[in-house]
Write a protein that holds these residues in place. Structure first.
Motif, PDB file in Angstrom:
ATOM      1  N   LEU A   8      16.470  34.048  -5.843  1.00 51.27           N
ATOM      2  CA  LEU A   8      16.383  34.428  -4.432  1.00 51.27           C
ATOM      3  C   LEU A   8      17.205  33.498  -3.546  1.00 51.27           C
ATOM      4  O   LEU A   8      17.836  33.944  -2.585  1.00 51.27           O
ATOM      5  CB  LEU A   8      14.924  34.433  -3.983  1.00 51.27           C
ATOM      6  CG  LEU A   8      14.075  35.574  -4.541  1.00 51.27           C
ATOM      7  CD1 LEU A   8      12.623  35.392  -4.124  1.00 51.27           C
ATOM      8  CD2 LEU A   8      14.605  36.917  -4.089  1.00 51.27           C
ATOM      9  N   LEU A   9      17.230  32.222  -3.870  1.00 44.60           N
ATOM     10  CA  LEU A   9      18.044  31.266  -3.117  1.00 44.60           C
ATOM     11  C   LEU A   9      19.527  31.578  -3.272  1.00 44.60           C
ATOM     12  O   LEU A   9      20.283  31.543  -2.296  1.00 44.60           O
ATOM     13  CB  LEU A   9      17.734  29.847  -3.580  1.00 44.60           C
ATOM     14  CG  LEU A   9      18.497  28.736  -2.867  1.00 44.60           C
ATOM     15  CD1 LEU A   9      18.097  28.691  -1.402  1.00 44.60           C
ATOM     16  CD2 LEU A   9      18.238  27.403  -3.531  1.00 44.60           C
ATOM     17  N   ILE A  10      19.959  31.910  -4.470  1.00 45.68           N
ATOM     18  CA  ILE A  10      21.364  32.262  -4.713  1.00 45.68           C
ATOM     19  C   ILE A  10      21.738  33.526  -3.936  1.00 45.68           C
ATOM     20  O   ILE A  10      22.802  33.597  -3.310  1.00 45.68           O
ATOM     21  CB  ILE A  10      21.633  32.432  -6.228  1.00 45.68           C
ATOM     22  CG1 ILE A  10      21.570  31.071  -6.911  1.00 45.68           C
ATOM     23  CG2 ILE A  10      22.984  33.086  -6.473  1.00 45.68           C
ATOM     24  CD1 ILE A  10      21.689  31.133  -8.404  1.00 45.68           C
ATOM     25  N   VAL A  11      20.871  34.524  -3.963  1.00 45.18           N
ATOM     26  CA  VAL A  11      21.135  35.762  -3.224  1.00 45.18           C
ATOM     27  C   VAL A  11      21.228  35.483  -1.729  1.00 45.18           C
ATOM     28  O   VAL A  11      22.113  35.995  -1.039  1.00 45.18           O
ATOM     29  CB  VAL A  11      20.035  36.806  -3.531  1.00 45.18           C
ATOM     30  CG1 VAL A  11      20.115  37.977  -2.576  1.00 45.18           C
ATOM     31  CG2 VAL A  11      20.154  37.280  -4.965  1.00 45.18           C
ATOM     32  N   LEU A  12      20.339  34.657  -1.211  1.00 43.69           N
ATOM     33  CA  LEU A  12      20.360  34.316   0.206  1.00 43.69           C
ATOM     34  C   LEU A  12      21.648  33.581   0.585  1.00 43.69           C
ATOM     35  O   LEU A  12      22.274  33.881   1.609  1.00 43.69           O
ATOM     36  CB  LEU A  12      19.142  33.461   0.546  1.00 43.69           C
ATOM     37  CG  LEU A  12      18.981  33.063   2.004  1.00 43.69           C
ATOM     38  CD1 LEU A  12      18.746  34.314   2.858  1.00 43.69           C
ATOM     39  CD2 LEU A  12      17.839  32.095   2.160  1.00 43.69           C
ATOM     40  N   VAL A  13      22.085  32.641  -0.225  1.00 41.04           N
ATOM     41  CA  VAL A  13      23.315  31.892   0.054  1.00 41.04           C
ATOM     42  C   VAL A  13      24.522  32.821  -0.001  1.00 41.04           C
ATOM     43  O   VAL A  13      25.405  32.767   0.870  1.00 41.04           O
ATOM     44  CB  VAL A  13      23.462  30.715  -0.933  1.00 41.04           C
ATOM     45  CG1 VAL A  13      24.860  30.126  -0.868  1.00 41.04           C
ATOM     46  CG2 VAL A  13      22.423  29.654  -0.638  1.00 41.04           C
ATOM     47  N   LEU A  14      24.586  33.680  -1.009  1.00 38.94           N
ATOM     48  CA  LEU A  14      25.735  34.585  -1.125  1.00 38.94           C
ATOM     49  C   LEU A  14      25.760  35.599   0.008  1.00 38.94           C
ATOM     50  O   LEU A  14      26.827  35.940   0.525  1.00 38.94           O
ATOM     51  CB  LEU A  14      25.716  35.293  -2.481  1.00 38.94           C
ATOM     52  CG  LEU A  14      26.006  34.389  -3.679  1.00 38.94           C
ATOM     53  CD1 LEU A  14      25.894  35.189  -4.972  1.00 38.94           C
ATOM     54  CD2 LEU A  14      27.368  33.746  -3.567  1.00 38.94           C
ATOM     55  N   ALA A  17      26.965  33.694   3.092  1.00 43.83           N
ATOM     56  CA  ALA A  17      28.398  33.399   3.000  1.00 43.83           C
ATOM     57  C   ALA A  17      29.214  34.664   3.223  1.00 43.83           C
ATOM     58  O   ALA A  17      30.246  34.627   3.912  1.00 43.83           O
ATOM     59  CB  ALA A  17      28.717  32.787   1.638  1.00 43.83           C
ATOM     60  N   GLY A  18      28.763  35.776   2.692  1.00 46.12           N
ATOM     61  CA  GLY A  18      29.481  37.034   2.888  1.00 46.12           C
ATOM     62  C   GLY A  18      29.500  37.455   4.345  1.00 46.12           C
ATOM     63  O   GLY A  18      30.523  37.894   4.865  1.00 46.12           O
ATOM     64  N   PHE A  19      28.384  37.286   5.017  1.00 43.49           N
ATOM     65  CA  PHE A  19      28.310  37.628   6.444  1.00 43.49           C
ATOM     66  C   PHE A  19      29.206  36.706   7.259  1.00 43.49           C
ATOM     67  O   PHE A  19      29.920  37.154   8.161  1.00 43.49           O
ATOM     68  CB  PHE A  19      26.862  37.531   6.923  1.00 43.49           C
ATOM     69  CG  PHE A  19      26.710  37.845   8.381  1.00 43.49           C
ATOM     70  CD1 PHE A  19      26.774  39.160   8.820  1.00 43.49           C
ATOM     71  CD2 PHE A  19      26.529  36.847   9.309  1.00 43.49           C
ATOM     72  CE1 PHE A  19      26.640  39.466  10.166  1.00 43.49           C
ATOM     73  CE2 PHE A  19      26.393  37.131  10.656  1.00 43.49           C
ATOM     74  CZ  PHE A  19      26.457  38.451  11.080  1.00 43.49           C
ATOM     75  N   ALA A  20      29.199  35.413   6.938  1.00 41.36           N
ATOM     76  CA  ALA A  20      30.032  34.455   7.674  1.00 41.36           C
ATOM     77  C   ALA A  20      31.513  34.750   7.472  1.00 41.36           C
ATOM     78  O   ALA A  20      32.300  34.688   8.417  1.00 41.36           O
ATOM     79  CB  ALA A  20      29.700  33.032   7.228  1.00 41.36           C
ATOM     80  N   VAL A  21      31.896  35.072   6.245  1.00 40.52           N
ATOM     81  CA  VAL A  21      33.304  35.369   5.971  1.00 40.52           C
ATOM     82  C   VAL A  21      33.731  36.636   6.702  1.00 40.52           C
ATOM     83  O   VAL A  21      34.824  36.696   7.281  1.00 40.52           O
ATOM     84  CB  VAL A  21      33.540  35.492   4.454  1.00 40.52           C
ATOM     85  CG1 VAL A  21      34.899  36.078   4.148  1.00 40.52           C
ATOM     86  CG2 VAL A  21      33.385  34.138   3.789  1.00 40.52           C
ATOM     87  N   LYS A  22      32.864  37.640   6.724  1.00 43.00           N
ATOM     88  CA  LYS A  22      33.198  38.877   7.434  1.00 43.00           C
ATOM     89  C   LYS A  22      33.336  38.617   8.931  1.00 43.00           C
ATOM     90  O   LYS A  22      34.257  39.116   9.582  1.00 43.00           O
ATOM     91  CB  LYS A  22      32.123  39.933   7.175  1.00 43.00           C
ATOM     92  CG  LYS A  22      32.490  41.284   7.718  1.00 43.00           C
ATOM     93  CD  LYS A  22      31.496  42.343   7.273  1.00 43.00           C
ATOM     94  CE  LYS A  22      31.951  43.701   7.783  1.00 43.00           C
ATOM     95  NZ  LYS A  22      31.065  44.758   7.361  1.00 43.00           N
ATOM     96  N   ALA A  23      32.433  37.812   9.494  1.00 42.33           N
ATOM     97  CA  ALA A  23      32.514  37.474  10.913  1.00 42.33           C
ATOM     98  C   ALA A  23      33.785  36.698  11.211  1.00 42.33           C
ATOM     99  O   ALA A  23      34.458  36.937  12.222  1.00 42.33           O
ATOM    100  CB  ALA A  23      31.279  36.677  11.326  1.00 42.33           C
TER     101      ALA A  23
END
Length: 53
Positions: A8-14, A17-23
């Motif tokens: 769950l921690l890995i999913v949350l981090v990914l 990170a995906g949202f930040a990169v898209k932004a």
């Protein structure tokens, strides 16, 4: 229980990170558009530069 929390921690981090990169991509596209508009819309004056540095 620990492996489940780890996954769950890995999913949350990914996801974060995906949202930040898209932004950041959207911010970069907007900055590019503003930069290109600066070449088209220039102030009328003795200098041909639209920036002040």
């Amino acid at each position: 229980m620990v492996p489940l929390l780890f996954v769950l921690l890995i999913v949350l981090v990914l996801f974060g990170a995906g949202f930040a990169v898209k932004a950041l991509w959207w911010i970069a596209v907007l900055a590019l558009i503003l930069w290109l508009l600066g070449f088209v819309v220039r102030p009328q004056g003795r200098t041909s530069r639209w920036y002040r540095w």
